[in-house]
Design a protein around this motif. Structure first.
Motif, PDB file in Angstrom:
ATOM      1  N   ARG A 130      13.952  48.529 -26.906  1.00  0.00           N
ATOM      2  CA  ARG A 130      13.113  49.338 -27.787  1.00  0.00           C
ATOM      3  C   ARG A 130      12.988  48.709 -29.184  1.00  0.00           C
ATOM      4  O   ARG A 130      11.990  48.917 -29.881  1.00  0.00           O
ATOM      5  CB  ARG A 130      13.699  50.751 -27.890  1.00  0.00           C
ATOM      6  CG  ARG A 130      12.789  51.760 -28.562  1.00  0.00           C
ATOM      7  CD  ARG A 130      13.428  53.138 -28.584  1.00  0.00           C
ATOM      8  NE  ARG A 130      13.548  53.696 -27.243  1.00  0.00           N
ATOM      9  CZ  ARG A 130      14.686  54.072 -26.678  1.00  0.00           C
ATOM     10  NH1 ARG A 130      15.836  53.934 -27.338  1.00  0.00           N
ATOM     11  NH2 ARG A 130      14.697  54.584 -25.471  1.00  0.00           N
TER      12      ARG A 130
ATOM     13  N   LEU B 299       6.485  41.073 -30.147  1.00  0.00           N
ATOM     14  CA  LEU B 299       5.028  41.213 -30.022  1.00  0.00           C
ATOM     15  C   LEU B 299       4.348  40.992 -31.373  1.00  0.00           C
ATOM     16  O   LEU B 299       3.312  40.324 -31.456  1.00  0.00           O
ATOM     17  CB  LEU B 299       4.677  42.591 -29.460  1.00  0.00           C
ATOM     18  CG  LEU B 299       5.003  42.817 -27.978  1.00  0.00           C
ATOM     19  CD1 LEU B 299       4.866  44.293 -27.629  1.00  0.00           C
ATOM     20  CD2 LEU B 299       4.102  41.971 -27.084  1.00  0.00           C
ATOM     21  N   ASP B 300       4.924  41.526 -32.425  1.00  0.00           N
ATOM     22  CA  ASP B 300       4.367  41.328 -33.771  1.00  0.00           C
ATOM     23  C   ASP B 300       4.401  39.870 -34.188  1.00  0.00           C
ATOM     24  O   ASP B 300       3.563  39.417 -34.985  1.00  0.00           O
ATOM     25  CB  ASP B 300       5.134  42.179 -34.790  1.00  0.00           C
ATOM     26  CG  ASP B 300       4.817  43.662 -34.680  1.00  0.00           C
ATOM     27  OD1 ASP B 300       3.811  44.001 -34.026  1.00  0.00           O
ATOM     28  OD2 ASP B 300       5.588  44.472 -35.238  1.00  0.00           O
TER      29      ASP B 300
ATOM     30  N   LYS C 142       4.737  51.546 -22.669  1.00  0.00           N
ATOM     31  CA  LYS C 142       4.282  51.871 -24.025  1.00  0.00           C
ATOM     32  C   LYS C 142       3.611  50.671 -24.684  1.00  0.00           C
ATOM     33  O   LYS C 142       2.611  50.814 -25.397  1.00  0.00           O
ATOM     34  CB  LYS C 142       5.465  52.341 -24.864  1.00  0.00           C
ATOM     35  CG  LYS C 142       5.120  52.647 -26.318  1.00  0.00           C
ATOM     36  CD  LYS C 142       6.345  53.112 -27.093  1.00  0.00           C
ATOM     37  CE  LYS C 142       6.000  53.374 -28.561  1.00  0.00           C
ATOM     38  NZ  LYS C 142       7.196  53.840 -29.326  1.00  0.00           N
ATOM     39  N   TYR C 143       4.159  49.477 -24.446  1.00  0.00           N
ATOM     40  CA  TYR C 143       3.633  48.266 -25.081  1.00  0.00           C
ATOM     41  C   TYR C 143       2.781  47.430 -24.119  1.00  0.00           C
ATOM     42  O   TYR C 143       2.412  46.302 -24.452  1.00  0.00           O
ATOM     43  CB  TYR C 143       4.789  47.431 -25.631  1.00  0.00           C
ATOM     44  CG  TYR C 143       5.517  48.134 -26.753  1.00  0.00           C
ATOM     45  CD1 TYR C 143       4.984  48.179 -28.038  1.00  0.00           C
ATOM     46  CD2 TYR C 143       6.727  48.789 -26.519  1.00  0.00           C
ATOM     47  CE1 TYR C 143       5.648  48.834 -29.069  1.00  0.00           C
ATOM     48  CE2 TYR C 143       7.392  49.453 -27.544  1.00  0.00           C
ATOM     49  CZ  TYR C 143       6.842  49.475 -28.819  1.00  0.00           C
ATOM     50  OH  TYR C 143       7.490  50.138 -29.843  1.00  0.00           O
ATOM     51  N   ASN C 144       2.489  47.961 -22.937  1.00  0.00           N
ATOM     52  CA  ASN C 144       1.648  47.280 -21.956  1.00  0.00           C
ATOM     53  C   ASN C 144       2.208  45.896 -21.613  1.00  0.00           C
ATOM     54  O   ASN C 144       1.480  44.899 -21.590  1.00  0.00           O
ATOM     55  CB  ASN C 144       0.202  47.157 -22.467  1.00  0.00           C
ATOM     56  CG  ASN C 144      -0.769  46.804 -21.347  1.00  0.00           C
ATOM     57  OD1 ASN C 144      -0.544  47.143 -20.195  1.00  0.00           O
ATOM     58  ND2 ASN C 144      -1.843  46.116 -21.705  1.00  0.00           N
ATOM     59  N   VAL C 145       3.486  45.840 -21.356  1.00  0.00           N
ATOM     60  CA  VAL C 145       4.191  44.594 -21.074  1.00  0.00           C
ATOM     61  C   VAL C 145       4.666  44.605 -19.627  1.00  0.00           C
ATOM     62  O   VAL C 145       5.127  45.632 -19.115  1.00  0.00           O
ATOM     63  CB  VAL C 145       5.384  44.418 -22.042  1.00  0.00           C
ATOM     64  CG1 VAL C 145       6.361  43.359 -21.535  1.00  0.00           C
ATOM     65  CG2 VAL C 145       4.875  44.048 -23.430  1.00  0.00           C
TER      66      VAL C 145
ATOM     67  N   LEU D 176      11.402  44.322 -28.530  1.00  0.00           N
ATOM     68  CA  LEU D 176      10.091  44.123 -27.915  1.00  0.00           C
ATOM     69  C   LEU D 176       8.951  44.244 -28.924  1.00  0.00           C
ATOM     70  O   LEU D 176       8.114  43.327 -29.013  1.00  0.00           O
ATOM     71  CB  LEU D 176       9.899  45.088 -26.744  1.00  0.00           C
ATOM     72  CG  LEU D 176       8.599  44.925 -25.955  1.00  0.00           C
ATOM     73  CD1 LEU D 176       8.445  43.505 -25.434  1.00  0.00           C
ATOM     74  CD2 LEU D 176       8.555  45.920 -24.790  1.00  0.00           C
ATOM     75  N   PRO D 177       8.854  45.310 -29.719  1.00  0.00           N
ATOM     76  CA  PRO D 177       7.758  45.360 -30.698  1.00  0.00           C
ATOM     77  C   PRO D 177       7.854  44.263 -31.751  1.00  0.00           C
ATOM     78  O   PRO D 177       6.829  43.767 -32.225  1.00  0.00           O
ATOM     79  CB  PRO D 177       7.894  46.753 -31.310  1.00  0.00           C
ATOM     80  CG  PRO D 177       9.279  47.190 -31.021  1.00  0.00           C
ATOM     81  CD  PRO D 177       9.645  46.561 -29.714  1.00  0.00           C
TER      82      PRO D 177
ATOM     83  N   GLN E 141       3.899  36.786 -26.088  1.00  0.00           N
ATOM     84  CA  GLN E 141       3.323  37.501 -24.958  1.00  0.00           C
ATOM     85  C   GLN E 141       4.325  37.476 -23.816  1.00  0.00           C
ATOM     86  O   GLN E 141       5.170  36.579 -23.732  1.00  0.00           O
ATOM     87  CB  GLN E 141       2.004  36.849 -24.519  1.00  0.00           C
ATOM     88  CG  GLN E 141       0.932  36.847 -25.599  1.00  0.00           C
ATOM     89  CD  GLN E 141      -0.331  36.146 -25.142  1.00  0.00           C
ATOM     90  OE1 GLN E 141      -0.390  35.586 -24.051  1.00  0.00           O
ATOM     91  NE2 GLN E 141      -1.348  36.184 -25.981  1.00  0.00           N
TER      92      GLN E 141
ATOM     93  N   ILE F 135       9.378  52.067 -21.760  1.00  0.00           N
ATOM     94  CA  ILE F 135       9.186  51.212 -22.938  1.00  0.00           C
ATOM     95  C   ILE F 135       8.178  50.113 -22.642  1.00  0.00           C
ATOM     96  O   ILE F 135       7.285  49.828 -23.453  1.00  0.00           O
ATOM     97  CB  ILE F 135      10.531  50.606 -23.386  1.00  0.00           C
ATOM     98  CG1 ILE F 135      11.496  51.718 -23.810  1.00  0.00           C
ATOM     99  CG2 ILE F 135      10.322  49.609 -24.531  1.00  0.00           C
ATOM    100  CD1 ILE F 135      12.928  51.248 -24.022  1.00  0.00           C
TER     101      ILE F 135
END
Length: 276
Positions: A255, A262-263, A113-116, A258-259, A267, A110
């Motif tokens: 899951r 980010l939205d 996927k979000y480059n975190v 996190l998005p 950061q 995960i």
């Protein structure tokens, strides 16, 4: 040969001190449930049970080998660091007690996927059984911290026992991850003067947390999501777990939140020491 960390930690900000506190035992809420009774005597030979590893007595014997690298000794603190300092809506995600072969890879997927980037406070016994996951953390730019070898209540241990717990975990992290850890988190959030002294001698800073997801209580995915989203803010350090029990809810919650965060413009970074 195991790889060293390849990714640069972009946008990382320095951590600020939490302020002075007393030097008696400091027990923070949360952090993997109720504290165990102190272990009695040396461990007997037994098969490894990942779900019960923290209940094993202290890892045994003599002094571990000399470190491959000489750690830079930070000052001895009187309280753990609780949050970051810096600009912008930057947070830390931290995961304790792993690595676990079932849940840690799903969390890493995960994050990838979000480059975190996140910070994993690993227990040496778990790391010894899952060295490949520490190598993956290194490759993907995550930070790895020390969470002792067997997850004991350190405030009930002698100085020698504390040092063996921390130093043996530093050694396995260095072998598997590629460098010695710079950060330490005490099991159950329990620090005292001796713990602060030993971790500083081994080159580590104490990092606690600002927001406790209490995911170890398995309160439900939506509850974990709600706690983390409500606690989100600049400089926040989030505590979750990737081992020590069924962490399906933790994975599902990550899951979801996190998005969303980010939205909202947040950061995520890893801890870097302040420049002095």
């Amino acid at each position: 040969m195991l790889t060293r960390r390849r990714a640069l930690f972009a946008g990382a900000t320095a951590l600020g001190a939490a302020g002075a506190a007393g030097t008696a035992g400091l027990l923070l809420s949360g952090s993997s449930g109720p504290a165990p009774a102190p272990a009695a005597g040396p461990p007997a030979h037994r098969s490894f049970n990942p779900s019960a590893y923290r209940l094993l007595p202290m890892a045994g014997g003599g002094r571990p080998h000399e470190p491959l690298t000489t750690p830079v000794r930070p000052p001895v603190r009187r309280a753990p660091i609780l949050r970051m300092s810096g600009r912008g809506r930057t947070m830390l995600l931290t995961f304790d007690d792993g690595p676990n072969p079932d849940y840690t890879p799903r969390i890493l997927d995960i994050l990838a996927k979000y480059n975190v980037r996140a910070t994993f406070f690993v227990c040496g016994e778990m790391a010894d059984w899952n060295k490949d996951l520490l190598a993956r953390m290194a490759d993907e730019g995550h930070a790895v911290g020390n969470h002792t070898w067997t997850h004991p209540l350190l405030t009930r241990r002698t100085r020698r026992q504390i040092r063996v717990e921390l130093e043996s975990t530093c050694d396995i992290i260095e072998k598997a991850y590629g460098q010695r850890p710079q950060w330490f988190r005490a099991p159950y959030g329990a620090w005292n003067r001796t713990v602060f002294q030993v971790e500083a001698e081994l080159g580590m800073e104490p990092l606690a947390w600002t927001v406790d997801s209490l995911d170890w209580t398995t309160p439900g995915t939506s509850t974990i999501v709600r706690r983390i989203e409500r606690g989100a803010g600049s400089g926040v350090v989030v505590l979750s777990h990737d081992a020590g029990g069924d962490r399906t809810q933790t994975v599902r919650a990550l899951r979801t939140y996190l998005p969303r965060l980010l939205d909202e413009g947040y950061q995520f970074t890893v801890p870097h020491r302040a420049q002095t």
